[in-house]
Design an enzyme around this catalytic site. Structure first.
Site, short mmCIF file in Angstrom:
data_model
loop_
_atom_site.label_atom_id
_atom_site.label_comp_id
_atom_site.label_asym_id
_atom_site.label_seq_id
_atom_site.Cartn_x
_atom_site.Cartn_y
_atom_site.Cartn_z
N SER A 8 -36.36 -16.66 8.24
CA SER A 8 -35.19 -16.00 7.65
C SER A 8 -35.59 -14.65 7.06
O SER A 8 -36.46 -14.59 6.17
CB SER A 8 -34.60 -16.86 6.54
OG SER A 8 -33.66 -16.08 5.82
N HIS A 33 -33.55 -15.80 11.83
CA HIS A 33 -32.42 -16.34 11.07
C HIS A 33 -31.88 -15.25 10.15
O HIS A 33 -32.61 -14.65 9.37
CB HIS A 33 -32.91 -17.55 10.27
CG HIS A 33 -31.82 -18.32 9.60
ND1 HIS A 33 -30.99 -19.19 10.27
CD2 HIS A 33 -31.43 -18.36 8.29
CE1 HIS A 33 -30.14 -19.74 9.41
NE2 HIS A 33 -30.38 -19.25 8.21
N ASP A 35 -29.20 -14.47 7.28
CA ASP A 35 -28.36 -15.10 6.25
C ASP A 35 -27.35 -14.09 5.71
O ASP A 35 -27.73 -13.12 5.05
CB ASP A 35 -29.25 -15.59 5.10
CG ASP A 35 -29.98 -16.87 5.44
OD1 ASP A 35 -29.31 -17.82 5.89
OD2 ASP A 35 -31.21 -16.92 5.25
N MET A 37 -24.30 -13.56 3.14
CA MET A 37 -23.68 -14.14 1.94
C MET A 37 -22.68 -13.14 1.36
O MET A 37 -22.99 -11.96 1.25
CB MET A 37 -24.75 -14.42 0.89
CG MET A 37 -25.87 -15.30 1.40
SD MET A 37 -27.13 -15.49 0.13
CE MET A 37 -28.30 -16.54 0.99
N HIS A 66 -26.25 -17.06 10.17
CA HIS A 66 -25.75 -18.12 9.30
C HIS A 66 -24.74 -17.50 8.34
O HIS A 66 -25.13 -16.80 7.41
CB HIS A 66 -26.95 -18.74 8.56
CG HIS A 66 -26.59 -19.80 7.57
ND1 HIS A 66 -27.50 -20.29 6.65
CD2 HIS A 66 -25.43 -20.49 7.36
CE1 HIS A 66 -26.92 -21.22 5.92
NE2 HIS A 66 -25.67 -21.36 6.32
N MET A 68 -22.48 -17.54 5.43
CA MET A 68 -22.10 -18.20 4.18
C MET A 68 -21.01 -17.35 3.54
O MET A 68 -21.19 -16.69 2.50
CB MET A 68 -23.34 -18.31 3.27
CG MET A 68 -24.33 -19.34 3.77
SD MET A 68 -25.96 -19.13 3.05
CE MET A 68 -26.65 -17.94 4.19
N MET A 137 -27.98 -28.16 5.63
CA MET A 137 -28.54 -27.45 4.48
C MET A 137 -29.37 -28.41 3.64
O MET A 137 -28.87 -29.45 3.20
CB MET A 137 -27.42 -26.87 3.60
CG MET A 137 -26.71 -25.64 4.14
SD MET A 137 -27.76 -24.23 4.57
CE MET A 137 -28.68 -23.92 3.06
N GLY A 142 -27.23 -20.06 -0.82
CA GLY A 142 -27.06 -18.93 -1.72
C GLY A 142 -28.35 -18.21 -2.08
O GLY A 142 -28.33 -17.01 -2.34
N PHE A 143 -29.45 -18.92 -2.04
CA PHE A 143 -30.72 -18.31 -2.44
C PHE A 143 -31.88 -18.87 -1.64
O PHE A 143 -31.85 -20.05 -1.25
CB PHE A 143 -30.99 -18.58 -3.93
CG PHE A 143 -29.90 -18.08 -4.83
CD1 PHE A 143 -29.87 -16.75 -5.26
CD2 PHE A 143 -28.86 -18.92 -5.20
CE1 PHE A 143 -28.84 -16.28 -6.05
CE2 PHE A 143 -27.82 -18.46 -6.00
CZ PHE A 143 -27.80 -17.14 -6.43
N GLY A 144 -32.89 -18.04 -1.41
CA GLY A 144 -34.13 -18.52 -0.84
C GLY A 144 -35.00 -19.13 -1.94
O GLY A 144 -34.70 -19.01 -3.13
N GLY A 145 -36.06 -19.79 -1.53
CA GLY A 145 -37.06 -20.26 -2.48
C GLY A 145 -36.66 -21.44 -3.34
O GLY A 145 -37.27 -21.66 -4.39
N ASP A 175 -32.33 -26.06 7.02
CA ASP A 175 -32.42 -24.77 6.34
C ASP A 175 -32.56 -24.97 4.83
O ASP A 175 -31.64 -25.48 4.19
CB ASP A 175 -31.14 -23.96 6.66
CG ASP A 175 -31.19 -22.55 6.14
OD1 ASP A 175 -32.22 -22.15 5.56
OD2 ASP A 175 -30.18 -21.83 6.31
N GLY A 176 -33.72 -24.54 4.32
CA GLY A 176 -33.93 -24.57 2.88
C GLY A 176 -35.14 -25.39 2.48
O GLY A 176 -35.19 -26.60 2.73
N GLY A 197 -37.93 -19.26 5.10
CA GLY A 197 -37.90 -17.94 4.47
C GLY A 197 -39.14 -17.73 3.63
O GLY A 197 -40.12 -17.10 4.06
N SER A 198 -39.13 -18.29 2.43
CA SER A 198 -40.26 -18.04 1.52
C SER A 198 -41.57 -18.61 2.05
O SER A 198 -42.63 -18.01 1.82
CB SER A 198 -39.95 -18.55 0.12
OG SER A 198 -39.42 -19.84 0.17
C1 DX5 Z 1 -30.17 -20.26 1.78
C2 DX5 Z 1 -30.35 -19.68 3.15
C3 DX5 Z 1 -31.67 -19.95 3.74
C4 DX5 Z 1 -32.83 -19.32 3.01
C5 DX5 Z 1 -34.00 -20.25 3.16
O1 DX5 Z 1 -28.84 -20.13 1.40
O2 DX5 Z 1 -29.38 -20.21 4.04
O3 DX5 Z 1 -31.71 -19.59 5.11
O4 DX5 Z 1 -33.17 -18.06 3.51
O5 DX5 Z 1 -35.02 -19.85 2.34
P1 DX5 Z 1 -36.26 -20.76 2.00
O6 DX5 Z 1 -36.94 -21.10 3.29
O7 DX5 Z 1 -37.07 -19.89 1.11
O8 DX5 Z 1 -35.73 -22.00 1.31
ZN ZN Z 2 -29.68 -19.82 6.26
#
Ligand code: DX5
Ligand code: ZN
Length: 222
Positions: A8, A33, A35, A37, A66, A68, A137, A142-145, A175-176, A197-198
């Site tokens: 991502s 990917h 994202d 938002m 994706h 959101m 999900m 809404g957020f990575g990490g 995802d997540g 992502g992270s």
């Molecule tokens: C969260 C996103 C994810 C996010 C995943 O709302 O849909 O795609 O980037 O991040 P990680 O892998 O850091 O959980």
């Molecule tokens: Zn995503």
């Protein structure tokens, strides 16, 4: 088929996005990917069409978008024009989900539906045959990490069972909170596409991390 890895770019360095996209392009990543938002469906705003179109120039890998966002139907064509190959909308954002899925396919994109952690898989039983992908999900969007939600394994078992009955070619994406510690268990539970992502961008060597996620059995042996 080996599972697919979709890093991502939400976790990329936006001030060096070209560099990070070129890294992903040379890596063993299968998809990118993306994202999106809107600050309405989720409590965060990421980026939109200009960034996506700019990113499109630096990789030929498929864009796994994706959404959101509320009312995604209003923007499907714009996302296609900005470079989307696959578009995934949220079940919770689509009162006329069947119509939305058909609209994505009419644009020539692959169609996916994402489920929030609280949304049961059974709600997809009358649409699953029309889908190319279901995104489970494993954090609240809404957020990575964020921390991986353990109930995801049960949901993967449920969607895998439903797909075997109604759509054996369905792709099942998680995802997540995906990382090198849980990916093997997630594969065993039925998933075959992994967003990271992270785990990728916070690592010292992102291409090696992508490779480890793609071939976790090699990591176990080494
Ligand atoms: C969260 C996103 C994810 C996010 C995943 O709302 O849909 O795609 O980037 O991040 P990680 O892998 O850091 O959980
Ligand atoms: Zn995503």
């Amino acid at each position: 088929m080996n599972h697919l890895i979709a890093p991502s770019i939400l976790a990329a360095d936006f001030a060096n996005l070209q560099r990070d996209l070129e890294m992903l392009d040379k890596s063993e990543a299968d998809w990118i990917h993306v994202d999106i938002m809107d600050g309405m469906f989720v409590p965060n705003i990421s980026f939109g069409f200009p960034v996506m179109s700019a990113a499109r120039k630096y990789t030929s890998k498929p864009f796994d978008v994706h959404l959101m966002i509320v009312e995604p139907d209003r923007y499907l064509k714009a996302f296609k024009d900005a470079g989307a190959d696959r578009i995934t909308v949220h079940y919770e954002a689509c009162p006329h989900l069947h119509r939305t899925v058909q609209a994505i396919k009419e644009l020539g994109c692959k169609a996916g539906v994402a489920l929030n952690p609280h949304t049961p898989v059974t709600l997809l039983q009358d649409i699953i045959a029309d889908l190319d992908l279901v995104l489970i999900m494993s954090v609240n969007p809404g957020f990575g990490g964020q921390k991986f939600i353990e109930n995801t394994y049960k949901k993967l078992n449920d969607i895998k069972e439903l797909s075997l009955q109604k759509n054996p070619n369905l792709m099942i994406e998680v995802d997540g909170g995906v990382d090198q510690h849980n990916i093997t268990k997630l594969v065993d539970a039925g998933a075959n596409v992994f967003v990271a992502g992270s785990a990728v961008f916070s690592s010292a060597n992102p291409p090696a991390t992508i490779s480890n996620l793609k071939y976790p059995e090699k990591l176990l042996q080494s």
